[in-house]
Scaffold this motif. Structure first.
Motif, PDB file in Angstrom:
ATOM      1  N   ASP A   1     -29.904  -8.627 -79.445  1.00 25.27           N
ATOM      2  CA  ASP A   1     -30.137  -7.977 -80.736  1.00 25.27           C
ATOM      3  C   ASP A   1     -31.442  -8.428 -81.388  1.00 25.27           C
ATOM      4  O   ASP A   1     -31.681  -8.138 -82.579  1.00 25.27           O
ATOM      5  N   PHE A   2     -32.306  -9.107 -80.639  1.00 21.74           N
ATOM      6  CA  PHE A   2     -33.568  -9.592 -81.202  1.00 21.74           C
ATOM      7  C   PHE A   2     -34.499  -8.414 -81.469  1.00 21.74           C
ATOM      8  O   PHE A   2     -34.594  -7.487 -80.662  1.00 21.74           O
ATOM      9  N   SER A   3     -35.224  -8.453 -82.616  1.00 22.01           N
ATOM     10  CA  SER A   3     -36.117  -7.340 -82.970  1.00 22.01           C
ATOM     11  C   SER A   3     -37.474  -7.797 -83.501  1.00 22.01           C
ATOM     12  O   SER A   3     -38.376  -6.968 -83.652  1.00 22.01           O
ATOM     13  N   ASP A   4     -37.646  -9.095 -83.783  1.00 25.12           N
ATOM     14  CA  ASP A   4     -38.887  -9.585 -84.407  1.00 25.12           C
ATOM     15  C   ASP A   4     -39.952  -9.935 -83.373  1.00 25.12           C
ATOM     16  O   ASP A   4     -40.507 -11.046 -83.379  1.00 25.12           O
ATOM     17  N   TYR A   5     -40.257  -9.008 -82.480  1.00 21.39           N
ATOM     18  CA  TYR A   5     -41.222  -9.282 -81.423  1.00 21.39           C
ATOM     19  C   TYR A   5     -42.625  -9.537 -81.986  1.00 21.39           C
ATOM     20  O   TYR A   5     -43.310 -10.466 -81.556  1.00 21.39           O
ATOM     21  N   GLN A   6     -43.050  -8.715 -82.951  1.00 26.05           N
ATOM     22  CA  GLN A   6     -44.400  -8.877 -83.495  1.00 26.05           C
ATOM     23  C   GLN A   6     -44.530 -10.170 -84.279  1.00 26.05           C
ATOM     24  O   GLN A   6     -45.556 -10.855 -84.181  1.00 26.05           O
TER      25      GLN A   6
ATOM     26  N   GLU B   1     -43.347  -5.817 -74.901  1.00 23.84           N
ATOM     27  CA  GLU B   1     -42.043  -5.676 -75.551  1.00 23.84           C
ATOM     28  C   GLU B   1     -41.086  -4.815 -74.742  1.00 23.84           C
ATOM     29  O   GLU B   1     -39.881  -5.058 -74.702  1.00 23.84           O
ATOM     30  N   HIS B   2     -41.623  -3.791 -74.057  1.00 21.40           N
ATOM     31  CA  HIS B   2     -40.761  -2.885 -73.295  1.00 21.40           C
ATOM     32  C   HIS B   2     -40.062  -3.588 -72.138  1.00 21.40           C
ATOM     33  O   HIS B   2     -39.009  -3.137 -71.677  1.00 21.40           O
TER      34      HIS B   2
ATOM     35  N   ALA C   1     -34.728  -8.466 -67.043  1.00 22.79           N
ATOM     36  CA  ALA C   1     -35.230  -9.568 -66.230  1.00 22.79           C
ATOM     37  C   ALA C   1     -36.099 -10.469 -67.103  1.00 22.79           C
ATOM     38  O   ALA C   1     -36.869  -9.991 -67.939  1.00 22.79           O
ATOM     39  N   GLY C   2     -35.954 -11.766 -66.965  1.00 25.95           N
ATOM     40  CA  GLY C   2     -36.732 -12.696 -67.764  1.00 25.95           C
ATOM     41  C   GLY C   2     -38.188 -12.712 -67.335  1.00 25.95           C
ATOM     42  O   GLY C   2     -38.536 -12.381 -66.208  1.00 25.95           O
TER      43      GLY C   2
END
Length: 276
Positions: free
Chosen positions: A75-80, A101-102, A249-250
């Motif tokens: 549920d992580f969304s703070d990529y920027q 991010e993709h 995949a990590g």
């Protein structure tokens, strides 16, 4: 400072304890320079380095320094924001991975089970959007065949004759086909097919029982049943649709120290398969 020495940081009011060697993974980063008294942005207060940045996001920074992998919650969304934090600390390999991010976002995975009953036989077809999941499920399912004299598919299989495993039909990498139940052969003998689904050790011949075990296995594996419909009432074909969020995949970096260099860490991107 010795690379085995314990370092305490207070980042935005959140306390972190680590080894100096962890912070020195990337010698040109601000965290590494901080240990060499070159990080004027960070103040040493009561033996702790005070950093006026986001403490919650710094936990992901520390995880990266310890594992050299980017592993984020589904549920992580703070990529920027996390990318900006990585750039602030001078961890450009991490910032580079976060820019993709993709590749880091979890993906929705769809799986469909089709089930039909015809007299004393049951037919299954499983289709999945992820071929790896279908391959793993195929390794869990085994079909056994044998002959028996009875005329009911609830009759137990004869213990004196060992059952022979049959390979599953794989029309493509994304689906599999198998069946259970009984069918007439020469004379009054019936060819019986039993299904076993790991980790359950039972060999089931009744199609309804096999369906129940299969659906229960998928639910325990993290899938969610989203719809049930009848595809063909004449052929008695039922369709069960499932979905789950599949962890990507990590992404990892490999740090190499070049002999004779200034000690700057070199980073190389690579992919590693993570567990779901």
């Amino acid at each position: 400072m010795s690379n085995q020495e314990v370092v305490v940081l207070s980042v935005g009011g959140v306390r972190f304890v680590t080894r100096a060697s962890t912070l020195q993974q990337f010698p040109e980063s601000r965290l590494a320079r901080m240990l060499n008294d070159d990080g004027w942005e960070f103040k040493l207060v009561n033996g702790e380095f005070f950093v006026d940045r986001d403490g919650t996001l710094f936990s992901y920074i520390m995880d990266f320094l310890r594992t050299l992998q980017v592993s984020l919650p589904t549920d992580f969304s703070d990529y920027q924001r996390l990318q900006r934090e990585a750039e602030f600390y001078g961890l450009y390999p991490l910032a580079d991975l976060l820019s993709q991010e993709h590749l880091l976002k979890p993906r929705l995975e769809i799986l469909e089970v089709r089930f039909s009953l015809q007299e004393m036989q049951a037919f299954f077809r499983i289709f999945g959007s992820c071929s790896t999941t279908v391959e793993t499920l195929a390794e869990q399912i085994t079909v056994f065949t044998g002959q028996q004299s009875g005329r009911s598919w609830n009759s137990p299989f004869p213990s004196q004759k060992p059952l022979v495993p049959l390979p599953l039909e794989r029309p493509s990498h994304h689906d599999m086909v198998f069946q259970c139940g009984t069918d007439y052969s020469a004379g009054d003998q019936l060819v019986a097919r039993y299904v076993s689904i790991k980790p359950d050790n039972r060999k089931l011949i009744n199609g309804t029982n096999v369906l129940g075990l299969l659906l229960d296995t998928l639910l325990k594996d993290g899938f969610r049943l989203i719809s049930t419909r009848t595809v063909s009432s004449e052929e008695k074909v039922e369709c069960y649709s499932f979905e789950r969020m599949k962890r990507p995949a990590g992404l990892t970096v490999t740090v190499n120290q070049t002999p004779g260099s200034s000690g700057v860490a070199q980073a190389k991107r690579s992919h590693v398969q993570k567990g779901k």
